[in-house]
Design a protein around this motif. Structure first.
Motif: not given
Ligand SMILES: NC(=O)c1ccc[n+]([C@@H]2O[C@H](COP(=O)([O-])OP(=O)(O)OC[C@H]3O[C@@H](n4cnc5c(N)ncnc54)[C@H](OP(=O)(O)O)[C@@H]3O)[C@@H](O)[C@H]2O)c1
Length: 145
Positions: A9, A16, A22, A24, A55, A59, A80, A129
């Motif tokens: 979205e 995002l 925050a 989503s 997420t 979320d 991880s 991972v």
């Molecule tokens: N608009 C939309 O469609 C939508 C959908 C979903 C989420 N969101 C928003 O996105 C935000 C969260 O995003 P985010 O940046 O935290 O991303 P994310 O993809 O939700 O989480 C990233 C985490 O995944 C883990 N991970 C494990 N293995 C990985 C690898 N090989 N490569 C990368 N990550 C790995 C890491 O945590 P570890 O270090 O613990 O492994 C990393 O910090 C929130 O604000 C949420 O509301 C928006």
């Protein structure tokens, strides 16, 4: 081979979520019923759905199919070190979830996660991972999309 669909979205100004870290979920409130049903039908049409650990933290999603008919996809979360909130909905609602941790994750943390109903923990990767490796594991388990 696993066919991957990415679904995001995105606001008209390219956001995002409503702010850094925050949820989503607020964006979902802007949907009409038709779009809500379409969004959940996409879930039902796939074998699995994956979100990152970030997420789950921001979320606390359920990732189930509620606004359309059809089965729930298998939920997959790469984290991880396996450091997810123990009260996260997808760890406690009894629907199947696969947590993917690296070989750096502590055994005690893994055991705590595995004690949850219908939660499976898979190790894949050294420090983080290994996402391509994860796709091979899913493919071998019959998850195709
Ligand atoms: N608009 C939309 O469609 C939508 C959908 C979903 C989420 N969101 C928003 O996105 C935000 C969260 O995003 P985010 O940046 O935290 O991303 P994310 O993809 O939700 O989480 C990233 C985490 O995944 C883990 N991970 C494990 N293995 C990985 C690898 N090989 N490569 C990368 N990550 C790995 C890491 O945590 P570890 O270090 O613990 O492994 C990393 O910090 C929130 O604000 C949420 O509301 C928006």
């Amino acid at each position: 081979m696993v066919e991957i669909t990415t679904l995001s979205e995105v606001t008209i100004d390219g956001k995002l979520s409503l702010g850094a870290t925050a949820s989503s979920k607020g964006l979902f409130d802007f949907y009409g019923d038709d779009l809500r049903a379409w969004f959940h039908a996409q879930r039902a049409a796939h074998d699995a759905i994956m979100v990152g650990a970030g997420t789950v933290l921001s979320d606390d999603p359920e990732l189930t199919v509620r606004h359309a008919p059809g089965p729930n996809p298998l939920r997959i979360v790469p984290s991880s070190m396996g450091m997810l909130p123990r009260d996260a909905k997808l760890l406690n609602d009894g629907h199947p979830t696969v947590l993917v941790v690296s070989r750096s994750a502590k055994e005690a943390d893994i055991e705590a996660l595995k004690s949850k109903p219908n939660v499976e923990v898979v190790r894949c990767g050294g420090r983080r991972v290994d996402l391509p490796g994860l796709m091979n594991i899913l493919d071998a388990r019959g998850i195709k999309a």
